[in-house]
Structures are given as structure tokens and as C-alpha cells.
Design an enzyme around this catalytic site. Structure first.
Site, PDB file in Angstrom:
ATOM      1  N   ARG A  27      51.072  15.761  40.913  1.00  0.00           N
ATOM      2  CA  ARG A  27      49.837  15.066  41.235  1.00  0.00           C
ATOM      3  C   ARG A  27      48.935  14.904  39.996  1.00  0.00           C
ATOM      4  O   ARG A  27      48.236  13.909  39.832  1.00  0.00           O
ATOM      5  CB  ARG A  27      49.127  15.846  42.332  1.00  0.00           C
ATOM      6  N   HIS A  29      35.188   3.504  56.920  1.00  0.00           N
ATOM      7  CA  HIS A  29      35.806   4.452  57.860  1.00  0.00           C
ATOM      8  C   HIS A  29      35.653   3.896  59.281  1.00  0.00           C
ATOM      9  O   HIS A  29      34.554   3.451  59.659  1.00  0.00           O
ATOM     10  CB  HIS A  29      35.152   5.829  57.749  1.00  0.00           C
ATOM     11  N   ASP A  52      34.598  11.926  53.800  1.00  0.00           N
ATOM     12  CA  ASP A  52      33.692  11.140  54.655  1.00  0.00           C
ATOM     13  C   ASP A  52      32.285  11.739  54.743  1.00  0.00           C
ATOM     14  O   ASP A  52      31.607  11.609  55.774  1.00  0.00           O
ATOM     15  CB  ASP A  52      34.277  10.986  56.081  1.00  0.00           C
TER      16      ASP A  52
HETATM   17  C1  GAR Z   1      40.960   0.348  58.389  1.00  0.00           C
HETATM   18  O1  GAR Z   1      40.771   0.434  59.774  1.00  0.00           O
HETATM   19  C2  GAR Z   1      40.083   1.369  57.672  1.00  0.00           C
HETATM   20  O2  GAR Z   1      38.861   1.559  58.295  1.00  0.00           O
HETATM   21  C3  GAR Z   1      40.950   2.605  57.760  1.00  0.00           C
HETATM   22  O3  GAR Z   1      42.258   2.127  57.502  1.00  0.00           O
HETATM   23  C4  GAR Z   1      42.372   0.786  57.997  1.00  0.00           C
HETATM   24  C5  GAR Z   1      42.965  -0.090  56.917  1.00  0.00           C
HETATM   25  O4  GAR Z   1      43.244  -1.380  57.391  1.00  0.00           O
HETATM   26  N1  GAR Z   1      40.534   3.599  56.838  1.00  0.00           N
HETATM   27  C6  GAR Z   1      40.511   4.911  57.112  1.00  0.00           C
HETATM   28  O5  GAR Z   1      40.908   5.371  58.159  1.00  0.00           O
HETATM   29  C7  GAR Z   1      39.977   5.796  55.993  1.00  0.00           C
HETATM   30  N2  GAR Z   1      39.720   7.129  56.489  1.00  0.00           N
HETATM   31  P1  GAR Z   1      43.466  -2.614  56.421  1.00  0.00           P
HETATM   32  O6  GAR Z   1      44.526  -2.203  55.388  1.00  0.00           O
HETATM   33  O7  GAR Z   1      43.970  -3.710  57.318  1.00  0.00           O
HETATM   34  O8  GAR Z   1      42.152  -2.954  55.771  1.00  0.00           O
END
Ligand code: GAR
Length: 208
Positions: free
Chosen positions: A66, A110, A151
Site C-alpha cells: 500500500r 455520500h 465521512d
Molecule cells: C454513489 O452512489 C456515491 O454516492 C457512492 O458510490 C456511488 C458511485 O456511483 N459513494 C459512496 O458510497 C462513498 N462512501 P457512480 O460511480 O455512478 O457515481
């Protein structure tokens, strides 16, 4: 002109919302310098390419540990000299050094109303599964600055979305995206690009 990097891991619908908002003038004074994915198969990379935006993949899988990944990742990102880093469904834990270096210059979307259904283990569909399990009647999305916690950074914008009888996690996810995420993410970028956001003692103020 605000130069941004958009970091993605998957479908990239939030990236698409940002691109669309730039093209239709909802976001002004902004250019996307680069899209970076940790996943070579992310459809988000194709979305970037279709719009002539530079896109690349740096995966932890290409590195023996990492530490090496973090170093290369940060060097690559720094080479674009962006003003703002936008996490649009980026599911990799950020290097600590990066969070320090880009204080109040990284934003994340989020898919819940923070502080509900957030923190370690809450991402993507899991967030909506938990919301449905708990039986909340309202959920939504949050755009926030990224700090060292998960978050926990200063909240910029939130938008509520109704949970409906019979929702599945997939149906709810789609509604939260359409009604909240694809709106507040471009809006937050536009506010930052136009100098309307300030952060004091962990609180965001939006100027008129
Ligand atoms: C979205 O719903 C975003 O809010 C979430 O991943 C998805 C990505 O969708 N993010 C998280 O959960 C971060 N904790 P996308 O690739 O279609 O934009």
C-alpha cells in the site's frame, strides 16, 4: 478557473453529472484536468474518454504494498496541480499524506444524510440496504470535505429524498442519485469554483 481531478471506482454517474453540468453551464469557472480510477474496468473511464478528458487507472493491485501505491498515486495526482479533488464514488482509502496536503480541497459524495448510515463499511448499495433495514422514511445524500475520519469532514450540502413503500436497495439508490447526488455534487463544485464556500472550525459557510 478551478482545476479539478475526479476520482472514481465504478459506473461514474456522478462524474457524468459533473460533465453535463459543465457543458450546460450549471458549473462555471471549472475544468476537469484528469479522471483517475483504481479500477481499469470502471465505466467512468469511458465516460471521460468520450468527452476528451484525460483518464488513467492506478490500482493498488499493481503494487507490492500500500505504501508504494500511496506514493505513486499522490505523485501522479500532484503532477496535475489541481485546486480540488472530487471523490465521485471512489472506494479506496486515501493516503494520510494526501488528506493533510489537500486540507479542505477534497470533497466526497455520500449516499445518505450524514451522520446517518456513514462511516466504515458504509458505501454504495450497503448504505441503502441499511436505511431500508432501519425503516427510515427519509434518506438523501451529502457532499462534504474530506478529513482524516470516514465521512466526518465539514458538510457542504445535503438533500433529502423520500423512501417509498416497497423500495429495494437498487430502486432507492437510483432515486437518491437522481434526486440528490447528481444535483448537489455539481452545485457544490460550482459554489467552490465561484469562491462562495469557506470553512471555519469545521463548519461550512456559503456566501450569497
Ligand atoms: C454513489 O452512489 C456515491 O454516492 C457512492 O458510490 C456511488 C458511485 O456511483 N459513494 C459512496 O458510497 C462513498 N462512501 P457512480 O460511480 O455512478 O457515481
Amino acid at each position: 478557473m478551478l482545476k479539478i481531478a475526479v476520482l472514481v471506482s465504478g459506473g461514474g454517474t456522478n462524474l457524468q453529472a459533473i460533465i453535463d453540468a459543465m457543458e450546460n453551464g450549471t458549473i462555471t469557472n471549472t475544468e476537469i484536468s484528469v479522471v483517475i480510477s483504481n479500477n481499469a474496468n470502471a465505466y467512468a473511464l469511458e465516460r471521460a474518454a468520450k468527452h476528451g478528458i484525460e483518464a488513467l487507472c492506478i490500482s493498488p493491485k499493481q503494487y507490492e504494498n500500500r505504501e508504494h501505491f500511496n506514493k505513486d498515486f499522490l505523485e501522479k495526482l500532484n503532477s496535475y496541480q489541481v485546486d480540488l479533488v472530487v471523490l465521485a464514488g471512489f472506494l479506496v482509502v486515501l493516503p494520510e499524506m494526501m488528506i493533510k496536503q489537500y486540507e479542505n480541497r477534497i470533497i466526497n459524495i455520500h449516499p445518505s444524510l450524514i451522520p446517518s448510515f456513514c462511516g466504515k463499511g458504509f458505501y454504495g448499495l450497503k448504505v441503502h440496504e441499511e436505511a431500508l433495514r432501519r425503516g427510515v422514511k427519509v434518506t438523501g445524500a451529502t457532499v462534504h470535505f474530506v478529513d482524516a475520519g470516514t465521512d466526518t469532514g465539514p458538510i457542504i450540502l445535503q438533500k433529502a429524498v423520500e423512501v417509498k413503500q416497497g423500495d429495494t436497495p437498487e430502486v432507492l439508490q437510483r432515486r437518491v442519485m437522481e434526486e440528490a447526488e447528481w444535483k448537489i455534487m455539481p452545485e457544490a463544485i460550482n459554489l467552490i469554483a465561484n469562491g462562495r464556500i469557506s470553512v471555519t472550525d469545521g463548519q461550512v459557510t456559503i456566501k450569497d
